[in-house]
Design an enzyme around this catalytic site. Structure first.
Site, PDB file in Angstrom:
ATOM      1  N   VAL A 122       3.117  -5.956  -1.132  1.00 27.18           N
ATOM      2  CA  VAL A 122       4.485  -5.749  -0.649  1.00 27.18           C
ATOM      3  C   VAL A 122       4.797  -4.251  -0.681  1.00 27.18           C
ATOM      4  O   VAL A 122       4.574  -3.589  -1.696  1.00 27.18           O
ATOM      5  CB  VAL A 122       5.507  -6.512  -1.535  1.00 27.18           C
ATOM      6  CG1 VAL A 122       6.935  -6.233  -1.059  1.00 27.18           C
ATOM      7  CG2 VAL A 122       5.226  -8.001  -1.523  1.00 27.18           C
ATOM      8  N   ALA A 154       5.461   0.104  -3.841  1.00 29.99           N
ATOM      9  CA  ALA A 154       4.679  -1.042  -3.371  1.00 29.99           C
ATOM     10  C   ALA A 154       4.058  -1.753  -4.576  1.00 29.99           C
ATOM     11  O   ALA A 154       4.054  -1.205  -5.685  1.00 29.99           O
ATOM     12  CB  ALA A 154       3.579  -0.573  -2.418  1.00 29.99           C
ATOM     13  N   LYS A 155       3.589  -2.943  -4.349  1.00 28.87           N
ATOM     14  CA  LYS A 155       2.894  -3.672  -5.424  1.00 28.87           C
ATOM     15  C   LYS A 155       2.064  -4.761  -4.795  1.00 28.87           C
ATOM     16  O   LYS A 155       2.372  -5.248  -3.705  1.00 28.87           O
ATOM     17  CB  LYS A 155       3.914  -4.310  -6.385  1.00 28.87           C
ATOM     18  CG  LYS A 155       3.349  -4.638  -7.748  1.00 28.87           C
ATOM     19  CD  LYS A 155       3.399  -3.423  -8.644  1.00 28.87           C
ATOM     20  CE  LYS A 155       3.014  -3.711 -10.066  1.00 28.87           C
ATOM     21  NZ  LYS A 155       3.450  -2.638 -10.954  1.00 28.87           N
ATOM     22  N   GLY A 156       1.022  -5.166  -5.507  1.00 24.74           N
ATOM     23  CA  GLY A 156       0.192  -6.253  -5.005  1.00 24.74           C
ATOM     24  C   GLY A 156      -0.205  -7.184  -6.130  1.00 24.74           C
ATOM     25  O   GLY A 156      -0.006  -6.883  -7.311  1.00 24.74           O
ATOM     26  N   ASP A 200      -2.855  -2.540 -12.736  1.00 27.48           N
ATOM     27  CA  ASP A 200      -1.673  -3.127 -13.364  1.00 27.48           C
ATOM     28  C   ASP A 200      -2.218  -4.216 -14.301  1.00 27.48           C
ATOM     29  O   ASP A 200      -3.361  -4.100 -14.765  1.00 27.48           O
ATOM     30  CB  ASP A 200      -0.713  -3.674 -12.291  1.00 27.48           C
ATOM     31  CG  ASP A 200       0.694  -3.922 -12.836  1.00 27.48           C
ATOM     32  OD1 ASP A 200       1.448  -2.964 -13.037  1.00 27.48           O
ATOM     33  OD2 ASP A 200       1.036  -5.087 -13.089  1.00 27.48           O
TER      34      ASP A 200
END
Ligand code: GLU
Length: 434
Positions: free
Chosen positions: A78, A123-125, A164
């Site tokens: 995202v 952003a992050k996934g 992460d």
């Protein structure tokens, strides 16, 4: 609950997948934005921008398991906002990952990156998988297929993933290699948190914990807390909690309690942190550490301490335990560890919360240094990296502290004020396309 409706949504209604009524992580983030909107002045006209991700990709990640069968995992990337620069934020592998969670985490990255003023959006996934159930080969295949699937939206100038929860340098190496193979040349700048020999940065592994420690020391001065005499309790003893505990212990503070997925340990005189780090490297949990008492999971929140560091997952401090916390200060090493109700309870009880969006920004700050070093192929020594990190963290914290004083708001709201203004100012400068 969904209700049948034939009426067309109003132009500013939230898209259906942004279920604000569901107070998951995304709902919590929306509440935080609402709290800050009255302080945004003329920029509040752009605030809707922050209430939806710019782009969200859901991918199917099929792999061959070692037994020859095929398994499918659900993956996400995202990009919440790219007004200030490319998307930036980690990738987590966890069985409970959801789109709502990744959206919230991506939004918190936008806030965090703006708060420390690194030139990134957010952003992050994530992949919905328990990596402990995978062999090393399966883990590599999941990582590579996921990277290939999100390859259409990531890139050194577009969106730069990083480690992460449950992801590390090896996983970043596989991601970098997969992206590079697909595009036909090595692109070290596509991910950060890489091993040093692949364009990683010195100091990156410890950076988040070092940032937690740095802002903790600054805040302690403001509230007259002598850290060398303080008792510290830490939840999560990975990269973030482990490094923060080590740095606090080095000042003379006593790390009295540590909790992780395997158990909760306590020692009033203080745990030997270097030995505990060795124990965890070998046993993968703090449980069973010699010379420490074992507490029940829930007793962790009753521990007498001065500094509490939640450095695990979201919503750990909530309305059920916030009233029991004994600390004078909570430093959020994790992302989203405190619910808004708990925030209110802690405020009421005069417990200072150093919010995630500034407290754990050390990781992405050194990710920024890594990205810059990769572009110039010129690498700095660790002393320089740590000095620059501390300078940025102290300056960011000082300005946020000032905003909190000026508006008489919590540090979370103050950080959101600083960050949202920066993001929305660039939004306004860039204008709407077309
Ligand atoms: N995952 C880390 C965070 O939540 C670091 C992200 C990055 O370095 O891009 O801040």
């Amino acid at each position: 609950m969904s209700k049948a409706s034939t009426a067309a949504p109003s132009p500013n209604a939230l898209p259906s997948y942004l279920d604000a009524g569901n107070l998951g992580p995304w709902g919590i983030y929306l509440q935080q934005v609402d709290r800050v909107t009255p302080y945004l002045g003329h920029l509040s006209r752009w605030v809707e921008t922050l209430k939806r991700p710019k782009r969200a990709l859901i991918v199917d990640v099929p792999i061959h398991l070692d037994d020859g069968t095929v398994a499918h995992y659900e993956g996400y990337r995202v990009q919440h906002n790219t007004s200030r620069g490319p998307g930036k934020g980690g990738v987590r592998f966890h069985q409970d990952v959801t789109l709502s969670e990744v959206m919230a985490l991506s939004a918190w990255m936008s806030i965090k990156n703006a708060a420390v003023n690194v030139p990134y959006g957010g952003a992050k996934g994530g992949i919905r998988v328990d990596p402990r159930t995978l062999s090393r080969g399966e883990l590599e295949r999941v990582t590579r297929r996921y990277t290939s699937e999100i390859g259409i939206i990531i890139g050194p100038n577009k969106d730069i993933p990083a480690p992460d929860v449950n992801t590390d340098g090896q996983i970043m190496a596989w991601m970098m290699d997969t992206y590079s193979m697909n595009q036909g040349s090595t692109a070290t700048g596509v991910v950060t948190g890489k091993p040093i020999d692949l364009g990683g940065s010195l100091g990156r592994v410890e950076a988040t914990g070092r940032g937690v420690f740095t802002v903790g020391m600054e805040a302690a001065k403001h509230i007259g807390l002598d850290v060398s005499q303080a008792r510290v309790a830490v939840q999560g003893f990975g990269n973030v909690g482990g490094t923060a505990a080590k740095l606090f212990a080095e000042t003379g503070a006593r790390v009295v309690a540590v909790q992780d997925h395997g158990g909760t340990i306590y020692r009033e005189a203080g745990l030997n942190v270097p030995e505990l780090l060795r124990h965890v490297a070998e046993h993968r949990t703090v449980a069973g550490f010699e010379g420490a008492e074992t507490l029940k999971t829930d007793q962790f929140w009753d521990v007498e301490c001065d500094i509490l560091i939640p450095a695990a997952l979201e919503a750990q401090i909530n309305k059920d335990n916030a009233g029991r916390i004994k600390a004078r200060m909570v430093i959020e090493g994790a992302n989203g560890p405190t619910t808004p109700e708990a925030d209110d309870i802690l405020k009421e009880r005069n417990i200072l919360v150093l919010p995630d969006v500034i407290a754990n920004a050390g990781g992405v700050t050194v990710s920024y240094f890594e990205w810059v070093q990769d572009f110039s192929s010129f690498f700095w020594d660790e002393e320089e990296i740590n000095a620059r990190l501390v300078r940025i963290m102290r300056a960011a914290f000082a300005s946020i502290w000032q905003v909190a004083q000026d508006h008489q708001v919590t540090l979370r709201t103050a950080t959101f004020i600083v960050a949202c203004k920066r993001i929305l100012h660039t939004r306004e400068l860039r204008g709407l396309y077309p």
